[in-house]
Write a protein that holds these residues in place. Structure first.
Motif, PDB file in Angstrom:
ATOM      1  N   ALA A   1     -91.199 -61.447-105.315  1.00 42.29           N
ATOM      2  CA  ALA A   1     -91.725 -62.704-104.780  1.00 42.29           C
ATOM      3  C   ALA A   1     -90.667 -63.369-103.894  1.00 42.29           C
ATOM      4  CB  ALA A   1     -92.133 -63.634-105.916  1.00 42.29           C
ATOM      5  N   TYR A   2     -90.820 -63.193-102.586  1.00 41.63           N
ATOM      6  CA  TYR A   2     -89.836 -63.748-101.657  1.00 41.63           C
ATOM      7  C   TYR A   2     -90.039 -65.252-101.472  1.00 41.63           C
ATOM      8  CZ  TYR A   2     -87.106 -64.748 -97.531  1.00 41.63           C
ATOM      9  OH  TYR A   2     -86.204 -65.304 -96.656  1.00 41.63           O
ATOM     10  N   GLU A   3     -88.919 -65.993-101.498  1.00 42.60           N
ATOM     11  CA  GLU A   3     -88.929 -67.437-101.271  1.00 42.60           C
ATOM     12  C   GLU A   3     -87.986 -67.755-100.114  1.00 42.60           C
ATOM     13  OE1 GLU A   3     -88.177 -69.761-104.800  1.00 42.60           O
ATOM     14  OE2 GLU A   3     -88.855 -68.097-106.072  1.00 42.60           O
ATOM     15  N   PRO A   4     -88.476 -68.415 -99.068  1.00 40.63           N
ATOM     16  CA  PRO A   4     -87.610 -68.775 -97.935  1.00 40.63           C
ATOM     17  C   PRO A   4     -86.412 -69.603 -98.387  1.00 40.63           C
ATOM     18  CG  PRO A   4     -89.910 -69.140 -97.396  1.00 40.63           C
ATOM     19  CD  PRO A   4     -89.871 -68.835 -98.857  1.00 40.63           C
ATOM     20  N   ASN A   5     -85.253 -69.248 -97.853  1.00 39.83           N
ATOM     21  CA  ASN A   5     -83.996 -69.983 -98.087  1.00 39.83           C
ATOM     22  C   ASN A   5     -83.478 -69.913 -99.530  1.00 39.83           C
ATOM     23  OD1 ASN A   5     -83.650 -71.031 -95.362  1.00 39.83           O
ATOM     24  ND2 ASN A   5     -85.381 -72.376 -95.811  1.00 39.83           N
ATOM     25  N   LYS A   6     -84.066 -69.057-100.350  1.00 44.84           N
ATOM     26  CA  LYS A   6     -83.510 -68.898-101.701  1.00 44.84           C
ATOM     27  C   LYS A   6     -82.148 -68.206-101.623  1.00 44.84           C
ATOM     28  CE  LYS A   6     -84.445 -67.077-106.317  1.00 44.84           C
ATOM     29  NZ  LYS A   6     -85.420 -66.401-107.206  1.00 44.84           N
TER      30      LYS A   6
ATOM     31  N   PRO B   1     -90.236 -70.431 -89.275  1.00 47.58           N
ATOM     32  CA  PRO B   1     -89.185 -71.130 -88.509  1.00 47.58           C
ATOM     33  C   PRO B   1     -88.157 -71.828 -89.389  1.00 47.58           C
ATOM     34  CG  PRO B   1     -91.357 -71.560 -87.581  1.00 47.58           C
ATOM     35  CD  PRO B   1     -91.590 -70.865 -88.886  1.00 47.58           C
ATOM     36  N   GLU B   2     -88.594 -72.387 -90.510  1.00 46.34           N
ATOM     37  CA  GLU B   2     -87.662 -73.144 -91.356  1.00 46.34           C
ATOM     38  C   GLU B   2     -86.820 -72.259 -92.270  1.00 46.34           C
ATOM     39  OE1 GLU B   2     -91.845 -73.428 -93.213  1.00 46.34           O
ATOM     40  OE2 GLU B   2     -90.913 -73.426 -91.224  1.00 46.34           O
ATOM     41  N   ASP B   3     -87.107 -70.963 -92.311  1.00 48.01           N
ATOM     42  CA  ASP B   3     -86.320 -70.040 -93.124  1.00 48.01           C
ATOM     43  C   ASP B   3     -85.057 -69.649 -92.350  1.00 48.01           C
ATOM     44  OD1 ASP B   3     -85.337 -68.223 -94.908  1.00 48.01           O
ATOM     45  OD2 ASP B   3     -87.071 -66.884 -94.884  1.00 48.01           O
ATOM     46  N   LYS B   4     -83.894 -69.912 -92.913  1.00 45.77           N
ATOM     47  CA  LYS B   4     -82.616 -69.636 -92.242  1.00 45.77           C
ATOM     48  C   LYS B   4     -81.893 -68.420 -92.820  1.00 45.77           C
ATOM     49  CE  LYS B   4     -83.461 -73.310 -89.901  1.00 45.77           C
ATOM     50  NZ  LYS B   4     -84.029 -73.174 -88.533  1.00 45.77           N
ATOM     51  N   THR B   5     -82.552 -67.668 -93.696  1.00 44.60           N
ATOM     52  CA  THR B   5     -81.940 -66.496 -94.318  1.00 44.60           C
ATOM     53  C   THR B   5     -81.484 -65.500 -93.257  1.00 44.60           C
ATOM     54  OG1 THR B   5     -83.423 -66.778 -96.207  1.00 44.60           O
ATOM     55  CG2 THR B   5     -82.256 -64.666 -96.016  1.00 44.60           C
ATOM     56  N   HIS B   6     -80.243 -65.013 -93.406  1.00 43.05           N
ATOM     57  CA  HIS B   6     -79.719 -64.000 -92.481  1.00 43.05           C
ATOM     58  C   HIS B   6     -79.875 -62.624 -93.107  1.00 43.05           C
ATOM     59  CE1 HIS B   6     -76.788 -61.444 -90.408  1.00 43.05           C
ATOM     60  NE2 HIS B   6     -77.038 -62.216 -89.365  1.00 43.05           N
ATOM     61  N   TRP B   7     -80.322 -61.651 -92.284  1.00 43.10           N
ATOM     62  CA  TRP B   7     -80.607 -60.303 -92.769  1.00 43.10           C
ATOM     63  C   TRP B   7     -79.757 -59.266 -92.035  1.00 43.10           C
ATOM     64  CZ3 TRP B   7     -84.378 -59.677 -96.585  1.00 43.10           C
ATOM     65  CH2 TRP B   7     -85.200 -60.781 -96.805  1.00 43.10           C
ATOM     66  N   THR B   8     -79.305 -58.258 -92.796  1.00 39.19           N
ATOM     67  CA  THR B   8     -78.677 -57.078 -92.196  1.00 39.19           C
ATOM     68  C   THR B   8     -79.356 -55.837 -92.761  1.00 39.19           C
ATOM     69  OG1 THR B   8     -76.532 -58.158 -91.923  1.00 39.19           O
ATOM     70  CG2 THR B   8     -76.568 -55.743 -91.880  1.00 39.19           C
ATOM     71  N   LEU B   9     -79.857 -55.000 -91.864  1.00 39.28           N
ATOM     72  CA  LEU B   9     -80.537 -53.774 -92.268  1.00 39.28           C
ATOM     73  C   LEU B   9     -79.680 -52.563 -91.952  1.00 39.28           C
ATOM     74  CD1 LEU B   9     -83.005 -51.942 -92.999  1.00 39.28           C
ATOM     75  CD2 LEU B   9     -83.777 -52.270 -90.625  1.00 39.28           C
ATOM     76  N   ILE B  10     -79.420 -51.748 -92.973  1.00 34.31           N
ATOM     77  CA  ILE B  10     -78.818 -50.430 -92.785  1.00 34.31           C
ATOM     78  C   ILE B  10     -79.929 -49.411 -92.971  1.00 34.31           C
ATOM     79  CG2 ILE B  10     -77.194 -48.725 -93.678  1.00 34.31           C
ATOM     80  CD1 ILE B  10     -75.354 -50.957 -94.527  1.00 34.31           C
ATOM     81  N   PHE B  11     -80.260 -48.702 -91.883  1.00 33.95           N
ATOM     82  CA  PHE B  11     -81.387 -47.781 -91.897  1.00 33.95           C
ATOM     83  C   PHE B  11     -80.888 -46.372 -91.616  1.00 33.95           C
ATOM     84  CE2 PHE B  11     -85.836 -46.940 -89.845  1.00 33.95           C
ATOM     85  CZ  PHE B  11     -86.167 -46.144 -90.929  1.00 33.95           C
ATOM     86  N   ALA B  12     -80.933 -45.512 -92.649  1.00 30.94           N
ATOM     87  CA  ALA B  12     -80.383 -44.161 -92.560  1.00 30.94           C
ATOM     88  C   ALA B  12     -81.490 -43.123 -92.349  1.00 30.94           C
ATOM     89  CB  ALA B  12     -79.605 -43.833 -93.829  1.00 30.94           C
ATOM     90  N   ASN B  13     -81.232 -42.178 -91.427  1.00 28.40           N
ATOM     91  CA  ASN B  13     -82.166 -41.096 -91.144  1.00 28.40           C
ATOM     92  C   ASN B  13     -81.399 -39.827 -90.800  1.00 28.40           C
ATOM     93  OD1 ASN B  13     -85.158 -42.196 -90.940  1.00 28.40           O
ATOM     94  ND2 ASN B  13     -83.827 -43.772 -90.053  1.00 28.40           N
ATOM     95  N   VAL B  14     -82.121 -38.697 -90.763  1.00 24.50           N
ATOM     96  CA  VAL B  14     -81.477 -37.433 -90.405  1.00 24.50           C
ATOM     97  C   VAL B  14     -81.112 -37.438 -88.931  1.00 24.50           C
ATOM     98  CG1 VAL B  14     -81.750 -34.935 -90.261  1.00 24.50           C
ATOM     99  CG2 VAL B  14     -82.682 -36.182 -92.235  1.00 24.50           C
ATOM    100  N   SER B  15     -82.084 -37.743 -88.060  1.00 24.42           N
ATOM    101  CA  SER B  15     -81.856 -37.743 -86.618  1.00 24.42           C
ATOM    102  C   SER B  15     -82.616 -38.895 -85.984  1.00 24.42           C
ATOM    103  CB  SER B  15     -82.285 -36.413 -86.002  1.00 24.42           C
ATOM    104  OG  SER B  15     -83.684 -36.234 -86.156  1.00 24.42           O
ATOM    105  N   ALA B  16     -82.424 -39.081 -84.685  1.00 27.74           N
ATOM    106  CA  ALA B  16     -83.064 -40.194 -83.990  1.00 27.74           C
ATOM    107  C   ALA B  16     -84.586 -40.103 -84.040  1.00 27.74           C
ATOM    108  CB  ALA B  16     -82.582 -40.240 -82.541  1.00 27.74           C
ATOM    109  N   LYS B  17     -85.137 -38.889 -84.013  1.00 26.03           N
ATOM    110  CA  LYS B  17     -86.594 -38.738 -84.012  1.00 26.03           C
ATOM    111  C   LYS B  17     -87.220 -39.114 -85.353  1.00 26.03           C
ATOM    112  CE  LYS B  17     -86.461 -33.778 -85.139  1.00 26.03           C
ATOM    113  NZ  LYS B  17     -86.831 -32.423 -84.686  1.00 26.03           N
ATOM    114  N   ASP B  18     -86.384 -39.283 -86.371  1.00 25.82           N
ATOM    115  CA  ASP B  18     -86.892 -39.669 -87.687  1.00 25.82           C
ATOM    116  C   ASP B  18     -86.945 -41.181 -87.889  1.00 25.82           C
ATOM    117  OD1 ASP B  18     -87.188 -37.007 -89.057  1.00 25.82           O
ATOM    118  OD2 ASP B  18     -85.063 -36.886 -88.524  1.00 25.82           O
ATOM    119  N   ILE B  19     -86.397 -41.938 -86.969  1.00 32.04           N
ATOM    120  CA  ILE B  19     -86.349 -43.397 -87.136  1.00 32.04           C
ATOM    121  C   ILE B  19     -87.752 -43.975 -86.930  1.00 32.04           C
ATOM    122  CG2 ILE B  19     -85.346 -45.558 -86.330  1.00 32.04           C
ATOM    123  CD1 ILE B  19     -82.961 -43.989 -85.308  1.00 32.04           C
ATOM    124  N   LEU B  20     -88.291 -44.573 -87.973  1.00 32.15           N
ATOM    125  CA  LEU B  20     -89.614 -45.183 -87.902  1.00 32.15           C
ATOM    126  C   LEU B  20     -89.504 -46.661 -87.548  1.00 32.15           C
ATOM    127  CD1 LEU B  20     -91.250 -43.625 -91.110  1.00 32.15           C
ATOM    128  CD2 LEU B  20     -91.245 -42.733 -88.766  1.00 32.15           C
TER     129      LEU B  20
END
Length: 333
Positions: A185-190, A217-236
């Protein structure tokens, strides 16, 4: 209808100054007759339309429907059957499946949540080792309020029990869906900072989380995504993530990791390591103001955060435990 007599027409079209009273209606005007004819005709039309179903207008009901928006197409307690509307190849092993929902309905999934898919016909559909219908969880990539359709991005595993069957479906064929199954259950700014670690097709719940948070707009949460794949063609969904990062540079950073990079790739290579996590993701010292989400192949999840215990989270392990994160700071999809 009776034609208007010239004196009456002239009196209706003539306008005088505000200080002068208008001409009275001619004495020979047949207004009572006209009004009675219009009234009787209108009443007759209304009764006819109501009886034939050509007019169904309830101002209160229609106002309520506009205010409510779409209704839920799914049921969390039972499977409902939906028709495959389109199947679009995405890359060499993944396709986009679009299923039709009833008119004026949407999935209305809470964030974050998934649904269960199985064959519409249990007799001809795939079975598990115990002879039971195979059921698999998936997270839609379409907006939960999208009316009339739901979209899935699903990778085919040649040795899998369900995806080969799914890939054999053609438009007009049907599938059964049940849900939603709430996950987190995601809550903005938690949280002030959140980290996402995903691999392969495990990216879909991360996409659901990011789209939802970044749309507030009022949610100020900062996100960083690390997305791992075998090759570039696998990136969805790469185009979608790049567009989100460009639109929200102050709130989203995306790090692509490739095990077998092509020439010209400048990002990290290999696997998701403790060093990579420490370099890019918020640290455990932030306490309750940070949360890390993990989703991917079982081997990757185990190496990063420890094995899941079926539908339960299981003990925290792997790189995140070694780095000092607590179980409260980590969620495994």
């Amino acid at each position: 209808m009776f034609p208007l007599r010239p004196p009456l027409l002239r009196s209706l079209l003539t306008r005088r100054s505000l200080s002068t009273a208008p001409d009275p209606l001619p004495k020979d005007a047949n207004w009572p007759l006209y009004l009675s004819i219009f009234g009787v005709s209108g009443l007759a039309l209304w009764v006819y339309w109501q009886k034939t179903g050509q007019l169904q207008w309830d101002p209160v009901k229609n106002a309520q429907e506009r205010r409510r928006g779409p209704t839920a197409a799914l049921d969390r307690d039972e499977f409902r059957t939906f028709e495959l509307k389109r199947k679009e190849p995405y890359n060499y092993n993944t396709s986009r499946y679009v299923f039709a929902l009833p008119e004026k309905t949407a999935t209305l999934l809470p964030v974050a949540a998934c649904v269960l898919l199985k064959a519409a016909d249990d007799e001809t559909g795939p079975k598990d080792d115990k002879g039971r219908p195979v059921v698999r969880p998936y997270t839609p990539i379409s907006d939960s309020r999208k009316v009339g359709e739901v979209d899935f991005l699903i990778k085919k595993y040649e040795t899998g029990k369900f995806t080969p069957y799914l890939s054999s479906l053609e438009p007009g064929d049907k599938i059964s869906i049940k849900g939603p199954l709430p996950k987190f259950a995601y809550e903005p700014n938690k949280f002030s900072q959140c980290g996402l670690i995903a691999g392969g097709s495990g990216i879909t719940p991360m996409y659901q989380l990011l789209k939802h948070s970044l749309s507030i707009p009022e949610d100020k949460t900062h996100w960083t995504l690390i997305f791992a794949n075998v090759s570039a063609k696998d990136i969805l969904l790469k185009e979608e993530f790049d567009a989100l990062a460009q639109a929200h540079p102050d709130r989203l950073n995306v790090v692509y990791v490739l095990d077998k990079p092509e020439k010209g790739f400048t990002g990290p290579t290999g696997y998701v390591t403790k060093e990579l996590i420490k370099q890019h993701l918020p640290g455990p010292e932030l306490g309750e103001k940070t949360k890390l989400f993990v989703c991917g192949p079982p081997g990757q999840v185990a190496a990063v955060a420890g094995k899941k215990a079926g539908m339960k989270q299981g003990e925290l392990g792997g790189a995140l435990k070694d780095l000092g994160y607590t179980e409260d700071q980590v969620f495994k999809f």
